[in-house]
Design a protein around this motif. Structure first.
Motif, PDB file in Angstrom:
ATOM      1  N   VAL A  89       0.834  -1.199   0.000  1.00 16.32           N
ATOM      2  CA  VAL A  89       0.000   0.000   0.000  1.00 16.32           C
ATOM      3  C   VAL A  89       0.872   1.254   0.000  1.00 16.32           C
ATOM      4  O   VAL A  89       1.846   1.345   0.762  1.00 16.32           O
ATOM      5  N   ASN A  90       0.512   2.224  -0.844  1.00 16.59           N
ATOM      6  CA  ASN A  90       1.179   3.525  -0.841  1.00 16.59           C
ATOM      7  C   ASN A  90       0.577   4.391   0.262  1.00 16.59           C
ATOM      8  O   ASN A  90      -0.644   4.507   0.373  1.00 16.59           O
ATOM      9  N   VAL A  91       1.423   4.969   1.081  1.00 12.83           N
ATOM     10  CA  VAL A  91       1.000   5.729   2.254  1.00 12.83           C
ATOM     11  C   VAL A  91       0.875   7.214   1.914  1.00 12.83           C
ATOM     12  O   VAL A  91       1.748   7.785   1.258  1.00 12.83           O
ATOM     13  N   ASP A  92      -0.192   7.841   2.346  1.00 12.19           N
ATOM     14  CA  ASP A  92      -0.385   9.273   2.123  1.00 12.19           C
ATOM     15  C   ASP A  92       0.244  10.111   3.222  1.00 12.19           C
ATOM     16  O   ASP A  92       0.835  11.159   2.951  1.00 12.19           O
ATOM     17  N   VAL A  93       0.091   9.677   4.470  1.00 12.00           N
ATOM     18  CA  VAL A  93       0.638  10.419   5.614  1.00 12.00           C
ATOM     19  C   VAL A  93       1.169   9.432   6.643  1.00 12.00           C
ATOM     20  O   VAL A  93       0.508   8.433   6.950  1.00 12.00           O
ATOM     21  N   LEU A  94       2.363   9.719   7.161  1.00 12.53           N
ATOM     22  CA  LEU A  94       2.915   8.958   8.284  1.00 12.53           C
ATOM     23  C   LEU A  94       3.120   9.913   9.447  1.00 12.53           C
ATOM     24  O   LEU A  94       3.764  10.950   9.306  1.00 12.53           O
ATOM     25  N   TRP A 119      11.307   9.147   2.163  1.00 14.23           N
ATOM     26  CA  TRP A 119      10.670   9.075   0.850  1.00 14.23           C
ATOM     27  C   TRP A 119       9.974  10.375   0.459  1.00 14.23           C
ATOM     28  O   TRP A 119       9.925  10.738  -0.717  1.00 14.23           O
ATOM     29  N   ASP A 120       9.434  11.119   1.419  1.00 16.84           N
ATOM     30  CA  ASP A 120       8.764  12.372   1.109  1.00 16.84           C
ATOM     31  C   ASP A 120       8.682  13.197   2.389  1.00 16.84           C
ATOM     32  O   ASP A 120       7.893  12.883   3.290  1.00 16.84           O
ATOM     33  N   PRO A 189     -10.540  12.446   3.529  1.00 14.12           N
ATOM     34  CA  PRO A 189     -11.270  11.260   3.062  1.00 14.12           C
ATOM     35  C   PRO A 189     -10.527  10.520   1.952  1.00 14.12           C
ATOM     36  O   PRO A 189      -9.905  11.140   1.078  1.00 14.12           O
ATOM     37  N   GLY A 190     -10.607   9.205   2.001  1.00 14.77           N
ATOM     38  CA  GLY A 190     -10.057   8.368   0.948  1.00 14.77           C
ATOM     39  C   GLY A 190      -8.577   8.077   1.038  1.00 14.77           C
ATOM     40  O   GLY A 190      -8.044   7.309   0.233  1.00 14.77           O
ATOM     41  N   GLU A 191      -7.884   8.665   2.014  1.00 17.28           N
ATOM     42  CA  GLU A 191      -6.436   8.492   2.099  1.00 17.28           C
ATOM     43  C   GLU A 191      -6.043   7.389   3.082  1.00 17.28           C
ATOM     44  O   GLU A 191      -6.862   6.870   3.833  1.00 17.28           O
ATOM     45  N   VAL A 192      -4.739   7.076   3.068  1.00 17.19           N
ATOM     46  CA  VAL A 192      -4.149   6.131   4.010  1.00 17.19           C
ATOM     47  C   VAL A 192      -3.248   6.909   4.962  1.00 17.19           C
ATOM     48  O   VAL A 192      -2.280   7.543   4.530  1.00 17.19           O
ATOM     49  N   LEU A 193      -3.594   6.890   6.237  1.00 13.88           N
ATOM     50  CA  LEU A 193      -2.815   7.573   7.266  1.00 13.88           C
ATOM     51  C   LEU A 193      -2.351   6.539   8.283  1.00 13.88           C
ATOM     52  O   LEU A 193      -3.156   5.812   8.857  1.00 13.88           O
ATOM     53  N   LEU A 194      -1.050   6.470   8.489  1.00 15.60           N
ATOM     54  CA  LEU A 194      -0.477   5.549   9.467  1.00 15.60           C
ATOM     55  C   LEU A 194       0.209   6.348  10.572  1.00 15.60           C
ATOM     56  O   LEU A 194       0.708   7.451  10.327  1.00 15.60           O
ATOM     57  N   GLY A 219       9.761   2.674  10.270  1.00 16.18           N
ATOM     58  CA  GLY A 219      11.088   2.865   9.693  1.00 16.18           C
ATOM     59  C   GLY A 219      11.108   2.513   8.214  1.00 16.18           C
ATOM     60  O   GLY A 219      11.732   3.195   7.397  1.00 16.18           O
ATOM     61  N   PHE A 220      10.391   1.453   7.848  1.00 20.62           N
ATOM     62  CA  PHE A 220      10.300   1.045   6.447  1.00 20.62           C
ATOM     63  C   PHE A 220       9.507   2.069   5.643  1.00 20.62           C
ATOM     64  O   PHE A 220       9.888   2.427   4.521  1.00 20.62           O
ATOM     65  N   VAL A 221       8.397   2.564   6.217  1.00 30.34           N
ATOM     66  CA  VAL A 221       7.595   3.568   5.527  1.00 30.34           C
ATOM     67  C   VAL A 221       8.400   4.853   5.316  1.00 30.34           C
ATOM     68  O   VAL A 221       8.315   5.486   4.255  1.00 30.34           O
ATOM     69  N   LEU A 222       9.198   5.240   6.298  1.00 27.91           N
ATOM     70  CA  LEU A 222      10.040   6.430   6.155  1.00 27.91           C
ATOM     71  C   LEU A 222      10.923   6.344   4.923  1.00 27.91           C
ATOM     72  O   LEU A 222      11.150   7.337   4.222  1.00 27.91           O
ATOM     73  N   GLY A 223      11.402   5.141   4.633  1.00 31.07           N
ATOM     74  CA  GLY A 223      12.316   4.969   3.509  1.00 31.07           C
ATOM     75  C   GLY A 223      11.654   4.716   2.173  1.00 31.07           C
ATOM     76  O   GLY A 223      12.237   5.008   1.130  1.00 31.07           O
ATOM     77  N   THR A 224      10.436   4.170   2.197  1.00 36.80           N
ATOM     78  CA  THR A 224       9.817   3.734   0.939  1.00 36.80           C
ATOM     79  C   THR A 224       8.455   4.353   0.648  1.00 36.80           C
ATOM     80  O   THR A 224       8.017   4.373  -0.505  1.00 36.80           O
ATOM     81  N   GLY A 225       7.749   4.792   1.679  1.00 38.08           N
ATOM     82  CA  GLY A 225       6.388   5.282   1.483  1.00 38.08           C
ATOM     83  C   GLY A 225       5.390   4.164   1.267  1.00 38.08           C
ATOM     84  O   GLY A 225       4.261   4.408   0.849  1.00 38.08           O
ATOM     85  N   LYS A 226       5.789   2.953   1.574  1.00 40.56           N
ATOM     86  CA  LYS A 226       4.923   1.785   1.365  1.00 40.56           C
ATOM     87  C   LYS A 226       4.865   0.925   2.624  1.00 40.56           C
ATOM     88  O   LYS A 226       5.762   0.977   3.473  1.00 40.56           O
TER      89      LYS A 226
END
Length: 507
Positions: A89-94, A119-120, A189-194, A219-226
Motif C-alpha cells: 500500500v502507498n502511504v499518504d501520511v505517516l 521518501w517524502d 477522506p479516501g487516504e491512508v494515514l499511518l 522505519g520502512f515507511v520512512l524509507g519507501t512510502g509503502k
C-alpha cells in the motif's frame, strides 16, 4: 428496532436476543450463538450508497467492496481486493511522536543508511505530545532527538516545542497528535494515514484508512512510502434514532465495546453508519473511531458527508477523493442499535469492555476526575463538561483535572462562550465550580508517564476519566481504579464524589 447480527459467512457469530437499546447490562444468558448461512446485506443508509460493481468478463457479478477495501485497493493500485489479501500500500501520511519517533528514525537509519533520505519530507508529520511537561531527562531527550532528525531530513510538519515552561511561547507546538492531525488538515477522506500510536484509528472519522503501526514498519515507511498490509474484513455498526441530550459518542463506543468485548473486532474494520452517526459532529465522530482499537479493531471508518467536507475544506486545500461502501459489499457482521433507548454508561476497572450503566455505579466513591486525552480532551468535550457544571450551579467535591488536547483547544476553553451560560467561557465555569486550572496541552496522565506528570495517579485512587483505557497502571499507580466515562458523566461525578448519571443534572 430488533437487534441482529448478520454473518456473511457460515461461521458462528453472536446474536443478542434483546434490543441493543437495553436499560440494563445484558446477562450472559441473553447472548446466544447461532449459525447463519451466507446472505446478501441490503444497504439501509442513503449516505453510504454506491453503484454496484460492473460484471466481470465471465459474466458473473463481482462482489462489491467496503470503504476500507476501496481505499486500500486504490492505494495498492488494484481494481479489486478482498479480505485476507496481502497487498503493498502507498502511504499518504505517516505520523510519529516523541515516544516512538526516535526509534522509528533509528530503524530507518540502520536499514537504509546513515545518509539516506526519507521518501517524502512533506508526507511525514512529527508531533511531540506524550512526555512533554516533565523534568525527566530521558523524556526530554526524545524530543531533542526528533528535532535533530527533522532538521536533517527537512521535515516540513514538525510541531516543535523548545520552551516547556510556557507552552504558549511555542507557536509550532500543537499537543495530542490525533487531535492535532485533524486540526492541521492532515486528515482527508479516501487516504491512508499511518501512525506510531494505536489511537491513530481516530482519523477514520474522516472516511479514511487510519491505523497504528510499530517502529519497524514506520522505519520502512520512512524509507519507501509503502507498507505491506492484510486487507481486514469489515463489521458494520448501524446506529439509528435520535441521540438523547444526555448521551455522547463516548457512551456509544463504550456500549459497543461492552457488547462485542475487547477482542470482538480483532483485525477487523469497524464501519459506523446510520442516522445517529450522520447527526454527530466531527469531534464526536473522532471519539467514536478513537476507541475501535479498544475492541481490537484494525481501523474504524465513517462515510464522509457534508459535515466531513466542511471540516476538512476549512483546514486544507489538498484535494481528496471520498469513497463509500458498495450496495453489494460483504460485511462479516451487522450490529444495529436504537440509540434513543440507550443510557449513560461507564467502563469499570480494569477493562474497556467492563460496561455498566452509570446509575448502577452510584455508590462507587471516587477520589478524582480527569477530563482530557485524544478521546475526551477536545473542545466539545470541555464544552459539555462546562454545560453540565453550569446547569448544576454547584462546586465539585473531588479534585477535577482539566487537560486540553491541543493548544487550540486550550484557547477555545478560555475564549469560546458556552451556549446557554450567559456568555461565560469554559474556563470561567470551571473556576466557579472549583476545578483545577486547565493545564498545558498534552497526553498528560492518560498514559501515566513520568512521576511528575500532571494529574498522574501516584496513589491508588479511584478516578472517573474521559480517557480510553483503564488497565492496571495505565494512568500511573498499578492499584488505581479508572472508570471510563463521557465528559457529561465525568462532570456529574465531580459534583457528587460518586460515579453519577449525568441525567441528575441535565434533566
Amino acid at each position: 428496532m430488533a437487534s441482529s447480527v448478520i454473518s456473511s459467512s457460515p461461521f458462528l457469530c453472536k446474536s443478542p436476543t434483546e434490543d441493543f437499546g437495553f436499560s440494563s447490562s445484558p446477562k450472559p444468558s441473553q447472548i446466544s450463538v447461532h449459525r447463519y448461512q451466507k446472505k446478501s446485506i441490503s444497504r439501509q443508509i442513503v449516505s453510504v450508497m454506491a453503484p454496484h460493481r460492473s460484471s466481470t468478463t465471465s459474466g458473473s457479478v463481482k462482489t462489491g467492496m467496503t470503504m476500507t477495501e476501496k481505499i486500500l485497493a486504490k492505494a495498492a493500485e488494484k481494481s479489486h481486493v478482498v479480505p485476507g489479501d496481502n497487498i503493498w500500500v502507498n502511504v499518504d501520511v505517516l505520523m510519529t511522536h516523541d515516544v516512538c519517533g526516535p526509534g522509528a528514525f533509528g530503524i530507518f537509519k540502520r536499514e537504509f543508511g546513515d545518509k539516506a533520505k526519507v521518501w517524502d519530507s512533506e508526507k511525514i508529520v512529527v508531533i511531540p505530545d506524550h512526555y512533554i511537561f516533565t523534568t525527566d531527562k530521558r523524556a526530554n531527550r526524545n524530543v531533542d532527538i526528533m528535532r535533530e532528525y527533522c532538521r536533517e531530513q527537512n521535515i516540513k510538519y514538525f510541531y516543535d516545542i523548545t520552551d516547556r515552561g510556557d507552552f504558549k511561547a511555542n507557536p509550532d507546538y500543537k499537543g495530542v497528535c490525533h487531535v492535532a492531525l485533524a486540526q492541521e488538515g492532515h486528515c482527508r477522506p479516501g487516504e491512508v494515514l499511518l501512525g506510531t500510536d494505536s489511537h491513530t484509528c481516530t482519523a477514520g472519522a474522516f472516511g479514511q484508512f487510519a491505523t497504528g503501526i510499530g517502529n519497524t514498519d514506520a522505519g520502512f515507511v520512512l524509507g519507501t512510502g509503502k507498507i505491506l498490509l492484510k486487507v481486514p474484513p469489515t463489521m458494520r455498526f448501524i446506529l439509528d434514532g435520535e441521540m438523547p441530550s444526555y448521551l455522547q459518542a463516548k457512551d456509544l463506543i463504550l456500549q459497543i465495546i461492552g457488547e462485542i468485548s475487547v477482542a470482538g473486532a480483532t483485525y477487523k474494520t469497524m464501519e459506523f453508519s446510520g442516522t445517529t452517526i450522520e447527526s454527530l459532529t466531527m469531534e464526536e465522530r473522532m471519539t467514536l473511531c478513537n476507541m475501535v482499537i479498544e475492541a481490537g479493531g484494525k481501523n474504524g471508518v465513517i462515510p464522509p458527508d457534508a459535515t466531513t467536507f466542511n471540516y476538512v475544506e476549512n483546514r486544507t486545500s489538498v484535494p481528496f477523493q471520498p469513497v463509500y461502501s458498495d450496495a453489494n459489499a460483504s460485511f462479516v457482521a451487522d450490529y444495529r442499535f436504537d440509540v434513543s433507548k440507550l443510557e449513560p454508561v461507564v467502563a469499570k476497572p480494569h477493562s474497556p469492555d467492563n460496561r455498566a450503566l452509570a446509575r448502577e455505579c452510584k455508590d462507587v466513591k471516587i477520589d478524582r476526575v480527569y477530563i482530557g486525552s485524544c478521546t475526551g480532551g477536545k473542545t466539545e468535550d470541555f464544552m459539555a463538561a462546562a454545560k453540565l457544571l453550569h446547569a448544576a450551579g454547584k462546586q465539585v467535591k473531588v479534585p477535577t483535572f482539566l487537560v486540553p488536547a491541543t493548544q487550540k483547544v486550550w484557547m477555545d476553553v478560555y475564549a469560546l462562550p458556552v451556549p446557554g451560560a450567559g456568555g461565560k467561557t469554559c474556563a470561567q465555569i470551571f473556576e466557579e465550580a472549583g476545578c483545577d486550572t486547565p493545564t498545558s496541552p498534552s497526553c498528560g496522565a492518560c498514559i501515566g508517564g513520568p512521576a511528575d506528570t500532571y494529574a498522574r495517579l501516584n496513589e491508588p485512587h479511584v478516578c472517573v476519566s474521559t480517557t480510553n483505557r483503564n488497565f492496571p497502571g495505565r494512568m500511573g499507580h498499578k492499584e488505581g481504579q479508572i472508570y471510563l466515562a463521557s465528559p457529561y458523566t465525568a462532570a456529574a461525578s465531580a459534583l457528587t464524589g460518586l460515579v453519577t448519571d449525568p441525567r441528575e443534572f441535565l434533566q
